[in-house]
Design an enzyme around this catalytic site. Structure first.
Site, mmCIF file in Angstrom:
data_model
loop_
_atom_site.group_PDB
_atom_site.id
_atom_site.type_symbol
_atom_site.label_atom_id
_atom_site.label_comp_id
_atom_site.label_asym_id
_atom_site.label_seq_id
_atom_site.Cartn_x
_atom_site.Cartn_y
_atom_site.Cartn_z
ATOM 1 N N SER A 188 4.203 14.314 -9.546
ATOM 2 C CA SER A 188 3.225 14.139 -8.490
ATOM 3 C C SER A 188 2.336 12.929 -8.789
ATOM 4 O O SER A 188 2.842 11.850 -9.065
ATOM 5 C CB SER A 188 2.426 15.439 -8.372
ATOM 6 N N ASP A 222 10.007 18.700 0.670
ATOM 7 C CA ASP A 222 8.748 18.590 -0.078
ATOM 8 C C ASP A 222 7.682 18.055 0.876
ATOM 9 O O ASP A 222 7.757 16.913 1.317
ATOM 10 C CB ASP A 222 8.948 17.639 -1.276
ATOM 11 N N HIS A 281 7.488 21.219 -3.950
ATOM 12 C CA HIS A 281 6.925 20.069 -4.660
ATOM 13 C C HIS A 281 7.048 20.211 -6.175
ATOM 14 O O HIS A 281 6.742 19.277 -6.896
ATOM 15 C CB HIS A 281 5.455 19.919 -4.248
#
Lengths: 277, 401
Positions: free
Chosen positions: A103, A225, A253
């Protein structure tokens, strides 16, 4: 004076750095994303301990990182977080580093690799996004109002427990009644820090940095996602010169939580292929 | 099965009737909360009627077609992916998560969500069971709370800002330039400076070569004290024009304070400085205030003048005027009790320490001396003074004007 001491505190304690695996092997550093802490790697990191020196840490302000060492100015930009990665590498005298960032930490890894060329052997970016906000000719997946809503969401979810959690966040081992809360503290951060980090994460734009990356890079992209859609993963792959993208069957995610085996296989396959060549 | 209340026939009948109505399927569908069962990735496999009624979706729109997180607002969706989902995966349960569900008509329902992730025989995650509670009222109340908290925080900031602004009007930002005199001043509010203190000083011109210097201390703190401080400062300014004797100016202030019919007490020292050749003649009176300290090149620092009654108490305060000649190289220090009554543990900073500081720093210029004295007194209290500290240094430069 106390502040001074904290700033100079050893980075290994400050960011709750944990080193495991083969001490003399090639290092692999895992950096978690917005929301939780190094526990996010619990299903994936152990696999690499056989062949690598595994380094885990908590981002500043997250998990068991020292809350007093959170400097709002430093961490108002992703560069502050990139500094921390470099500081850990320097402190542990790491070289030829495989960096795995999830991320927002995917972009932080990109920034760190630009700062010290040659330090990283490979970047593995899980669900990266250089820019979350839609722009002209760019699809990031979110409008600014969505981010404002996230901040509200953070506020609502911290409202009820922030006061009760504060002692646990500060670390209070002599209060056993906090044990229950401590087990649930993985994803809990000081509300003010969570807000700041959400801003830095979701309002950053690092699209311009991607083409400068010279480190060989693997992008792991999940299907469906919402935070880093497939288009965004493809954008990153096209922008980073020496990169490849693996589309996982995993959805959501956090493939390292939802599909750890597939995530491990994808990283292994990439590293095997690129170490032999 | 245990039947309760044996012997209580009506209660037993009621129990039996309710038991006949009980049906686990009914409880699922008609429970006063929403229920969703979902695959580990969130895909909805079952949903109860309550949730469908709240949201306006049909069962077939959701089951097998939508995931729970897809029903959330975009911000809530991010929260799900970054917090809710990871927590479920790592610890198998989350509770009291505040989210917003987007209804079929795009309206929003604030909800509180509990969820558990149940594992199969192999230990792997198999199903997420989600209970959803309508939190419309609670969220509205929480928003009120948040607003109140924000309002309280900004009110506090405004109050601190107001205190600082007010303080600046009572303490001149920097002393005036007076031909033939070097003036230095220092001020440090008590604590972290959030509250207006009672110390004040002022240096102002009455006529050419004719100046007044005032230092004082009003009892109390905060806005009440600030009002008296402002009153004292402007009363003395006005009185200085009408009278030449310092004691008369102080008597005027005494009358004004007493006329206010409140317990407004104040100490003050009033000095009138007049230019005489290379010297300055200083007439002074002190109303309960610490006496100025005189430092001369060849003499040890010492107090000058006579102290009189506190202002605001007596109808006829006893005040004495005295006079001293300031020659080139001489200096006077005016100060408040925040200096001498500064405490370190049980020990006071005291007049002796102050006198020896003056001795030690006799070569410093007025501004530097004022700064040095304030620093020393603050340091003596480990950086957090319990009372205001004010000093004014009046020096006749050795070279003359």
């Amino acid at each position: 004076m106390a502040q001074q001491y904290i700033y100079e505190m050893d980075v290994l304690r400050r960011l709750n750095v944990r080193v495991s695996g083969a001490p003399k092997a090639q290092p692999i550093v895992f950096a978690h994303g917005f929301g939780c802490d190094q526990n996010m790697w619990r299903f994936v990191a152990p696999h690499f301990e056989q062949s690598y020196k595994v380094v885990l840490f908590d981002l500043a302000g997250a998990g068991a990182a020292d809350p007093a060492a959170y400097e709002p100015d430093k961490y108002s930009r992703l560069d502050g977080y990139a500094d921390d990665i470099l500081e850990i590498c320097a402190r542990l005298e790491l070289s030829d580093v495989i960096f795995v960032g999830h991320s927002v930490s995917a972009m932080t890894g990109v920034l760190a690799s630009l700062r010290v060329p040659g330090l990283f052997a490979h970047l593995v970016l899980i669900g990266p996004s250089p820019c979350y906000i839609n722009g002209e000719g760019y699809f990031g997946g979110f409008d600014e109002s969505d981010i404002a809503e996230l901040l509200d969401s953070l506020d609502s979810n911290y409202l009820g427990w922030s006061a009760a959690m504060a002692p646990a966040i500060m670390g209070n081992p002599d209060r056993p009644q906090l044990g229950q809360e401590l087990t649930e503290s993985f994803c809990r951060t000081d509300p003010e820090i969570a807000r700041r980090f959400a801003r830095v994460t979701f309002l950053s734009d690092n699209r311009g940095d991607l083409s400068k990356v010279s480190t060989p890079t693997l992008i792991l992209q999940c299907r469906n996602d919402a935070i880093a859609p497939v288009q965004v993963g493809q954008y990153v792959q096209q922008a980073i010169p020496n990169s490849s993208l693996t589309l996982l069957d995993a959805t959501g995610h956090c493939p390292h939580l939802s599909s750890p085996e597939e995530t491990i296989e994808a990283i292994d396959a990439y590293l095997t292929a690129h170490t032999q060549s | 099965m245990n039947l309760p209340l044996s012997g209580d026939e009506p209660a037993r009948l009621g129990f039996e009737e309710a038991l006949l109505q009980h049906d686990p399927a009914e409880l699922f569908d008609r429970a006063p909360c929403g229920y969703i069962s979902a695959a580990p990735d969130g895909l909805i496999v079952a949903v109860n009627q309550t949730f469908l009624s709240w949201t306006g979706y049909t069962r077939s729109e959701l089951v097998g077609n939508r995931s729970f997180q897809e029903l959330l607002s975009p911000g809530g969706r991010i929260y799900y992916d970054t917090h809710f989902g990871p927590l479920l995966a790592m610890q198998g349960a989350v509770r009291e998560i505040a989210l917003e569900v987007v209804r079929a008509d795009n309206g929003r329902i604030p909800v509180l969500v509990n969820a558990v992730m149940d594992s199969g025989a192999d230990g792997g995650p198999k199903v997420i069971r989600i209970a959803i509670f309508d939190a419309t009222e609670r969220r509205a109340y929480e928003h009120e709370l948040l607003r109140a908290k924000d309002a309280a925080e900004s009110a506090e900031q405004r109050a601190v800002g107001l205190a600082r602004t007010l303080q600046e009007t009572l303490i001149p930002p920097r002393p005036p330039d007076i031909p033939g005199l070097d003036i230095g001043a220092g001020y440090r509010p008590s604590g972290n400076g959030d509250e207006v203190g009672g110390d004040f000083y002022d240096v102002f011109e009455i006529a050419d070569g004719d100046w007044a210097a005032v230092i004082g201390d009003v009892a109390g703190k905060g806005v009440e004290a600030a009002v008296v401080t402002a009153l004292a400062r402007y009363t003395l300014r006005a009185a200085a024009v009408r009278t030449t004797l310092p004691s008369n100016a102080l008597i005027t202030l005494n009358e004004v304070l007493r006329a206010e019919h409140s317990e407004r007490l104040c100490t003050a020292a009033f000095l009138r400085l007049r230019w005489h050749g290379p010297d300055w003649v200083v007439d002074m009176a002190s109303a309960g205030h610490l006496l100025p300290l005189l430092t001369r090149p060849t003499e040890a620092p010492r107090p000058v003048g006579r102290t009189g009654s506190l202002l605001g108490v007596l109808r006829h305060p006893s005040l004495t005027d005295s006079s001293v000649r300031l020659e080139p190289g001489d200096s006077l220090l005016l100060y408040t009790d925040g200096v001498t009554e500064a405490r370190n543990g049980g020990e006071f900073y005291g007049e002796d320490r102050l006198l020896s500081a003056l001795e030690r720093h006799r070569s410093l210029a007025a501004g530097d001396l004022a700064t040095e004295l304030v620093t020393e007194v603050v340091d003596f209290q480990a950086g957090l003074p319990r009372d205001d500290i004010a000093v004014v240094v009046i020096q006749v430069p050795a070279s003359g004007p």
